[in-house]
Scaffold this motif. Structure first.
Motif, PDB file in Angstrom:
ATOM      1  N   GLU A 142       0.830  -1.208   0.000  1.00  0.00           N
ATOM      2  CA  GLU A 142       0.000   0.000   0.000  1.00  0.00           C
ATOM      3  C   GLU A 142       0.864   1.258   0.000  1.00  0.00           C
ATOM      4  O   GLU A 142       0.593   2.210  -0.740  1.00  0.00           O
ATOM      5  CB  GLU A 142      -0.921  -0.013   1.220  1.00  0.00           C
ATOM      6  CG  GLU A 142      -1.810   1.204   1.319  1.00  0.00           C
ATOM      7  CD  GLU A 142      -2.668   1.191   2.564  1.00  0.00           C
ATOM      8  OE1 GLU A 142      -3.184   2.261   2.920  1.00  0.00           O
ATOM      9  OE2 GLU A 142      -2.813   0.127   3.186  1.00  0.00           O
ATOM     10  N   GLU A 143       1.903   1.269   0.824  1.00  0.00           N
ATOM     11  CA  GLU A 143       2.795   2.423   0.860  1.00  0.00           C
ATOM     12  C   GLU A 143       3.539   2.603  -0.458  1.00  0.00           C
ATOM     13  O   GLU A 143       3.768   3.724  -0.905  1.00  0.00           O
ATOM     14  CB  GLU A 143       3.801   2.282   2.006  1.00  0.00           C
ATOM     15  CG  GLU A 143       3.190   2.448   3.374  1.00  0.00           C
ATOM     16  CD  GLU A 143       4.162   2.124   4.482  1.00  0.00           C
ATOM     17  OE1 GLU A 143       4.088   2.790   5.532  1.00  0.00           O
ATOM     18  OE2 GLU A 143       4.998   1.214   4.319  1.00  0.00           O
ATOM     19  N   ASP A 150       1.099   4.159  -2.854  1.00  0.00           N
ATOM     20  CA  ASP A 150       0.946   5.570  -2.486  1.00  0.00           C
ATOM     21  C   ASP A 150       2.146   6.389  -2.938  1.00  0.00           C
ATOM     22  O   ASP A 150       1.988   7.489  -3.470  1.00  0.00           O
ATOM     23  CB  ASP A 150       0.773   5.725  -0.969  1.00  0.00           C
ATOM     24  CG  ASP A 150      -0.575   5.250  -0.483  1.00  0.00           C
ATOM     25  OD1 ASP A 150      -1.487   5.074  -1.325  1.00  0.00           O
ATOM     26  OD2 ASP A 150      -0.726   5.049   0.735  1.00  0.00           O
ATOM     27  N   ALA A 158       2.030   6.900  -6.679  1.00  0.00           N
ATOM     28  CA  ALA A 158       0.956   7.827  -7.053  1.00  0.00           C
ATOM     29  C   ALA A 158       1.348   9.265  -6.718  1.00  0.00           C
ATOM     30  O   ALA A 158       1.123  10.183  -7.518  1.00  0.00           O
ATOM     31  CB  ALA A 158      -0.334   7.444  -6.330  1.00  0.00           C
ATOM     32  N   LEU A 159       1.937   9.467  -5.549  1.00  0.00           N
ATOM     33  CA  LEU A 159       2.352  10.817  -5.163  1.00  0.00           C
ATOM     34  C   LEU A 159       3.466  11.337  -6.064  1.00  0.00           C
ATOM     35  O   LEU A 159       3.508  12.520  -6.404  1.00  0.00           O
ATOM     36  CB  LEU A 159       2.798  10.830  -3.695  1.00  0.00           C
ATOM     37  CG  LEU A 159       1.685  10.562  -2.677  1.00  0.00           C
ATOM     38  CD1 LEU A 159       2.276  10.413  -1.282  1.00  0.00           C
ATOM     39  CD2 LEU A 159       0.643  11.660  -2.719  1.00  0.00           C
ATOM     40  N   HIS A 166       5.493  12.384   4.323  1.00  0.00           N
ATOM     41  CA  HIS A 166       4.078  12.011   4.337  1.00  0.00           C
ATOM     42  C   HIS A 166       3.879  10.572   4.820  1.00  0.00           C
ATOM     43  O   HIS A 166       2.958  10.294   5.593  1.00  0.00           O
ATOM     44  CB  HIS A 166       3.491  12.187   2.931  1.00  0.00           C
ATOM     45  CG  HIS A 166       2.055  11.829   2.816  1.00  0.00           C
ATOM     46  ND1 HIS A 166       1.052  12.611   3.335  1.00  0.00           N
ATOM     47  CD2 HIS A 166       1.453  10.753   2.242  1.00  0.00           C
ATOM     48  CE1 HIS A 166      -0.112  12.036   3.091  1.00  0.00           C
ATOM     49  NE2 HIS A 166       0.107  10.907   2.430  1.00  0.00           N
ATOM     50  N   LEU A 167       4.746   9.665   4.373  1.00  0.00           N
ATOM     51  CA  LEU A 167       4.622   8.257   4.752  1.00  0.00           C
ATOM     52  C   LEU A 167       5.351   7.919   6.046  1.00  0.00           C
ATOM     53  O   LEU A 167       5.214   6.819   6.571  1.00  0.00           O
ATOM     54  CB  LEU A 167       5.150   7.356   3.624  1.00  0.00           C
ATOM     55  CG  LEU A 167       4.377   7.401   2.310  1.00  0.00           C
ATOM     56  CD1 LEU A 167       5.046   6.531   1.270  1.00  0.00           C
ATOM     57  CD2 LEU A 167       2.933   6.981   2.519  1.00  0.00           C
TER      58      LEU A 167
END
Length: 102
Positions: free
Chosen positions: A33-34, A37, A40-41, A54-55
């Motif tokens: 999932e990370e 993410d 995508a970011l 952010h993570l």
């Protein structure tokens, strides 16, 4: 999650800091999932440092996953420490018939 309070000389709380604690997880390994993410970011134009903040991960780890050097959910294979001594052990066992190699 742990809340940390910073106080003034008079004892009043100035601000609270949030620190995420992830027990049992290494700093380098990202979950699937990370990883999704992070990709995508990055496509949205975020910098590696911003994604790492952010993570809550190290920017070197984020860079490794974005470059494809690391795969989410898989650990790197460490080399076997016994391999350099394998030939020596085989020779010693072959030389001495009283030793059992099982």
């Amino acid at each position: 999650m742990i809340l940390l309070g910073v106080s003034n000389w008079d004892g009043s709380v100035v601000e609270s800091l949030r620190a995420q604690v992830r027990p049992g997880r290494g700093a380098w390994m990202l979950t699937r999932e990370e990883d999704v993410d992070a990709h995508a970011l990055r496509r949205q134009g975020w910098t590696i440092s911003a994604i790492a903040r952010h993570l809550g991960r190290d920017r070197k780890a984020i860079r490794a996953y974005l470059n494809g050097d690391q795969v989410p959910g898989q650990r790197r294979q460490s080399p076997d420490a016994f391999v350099p001594f394998l030939q020596y052990c085989r020779q010693r066992l072959a030389d001495d018939p009283h030793l059992w190699a099982s």
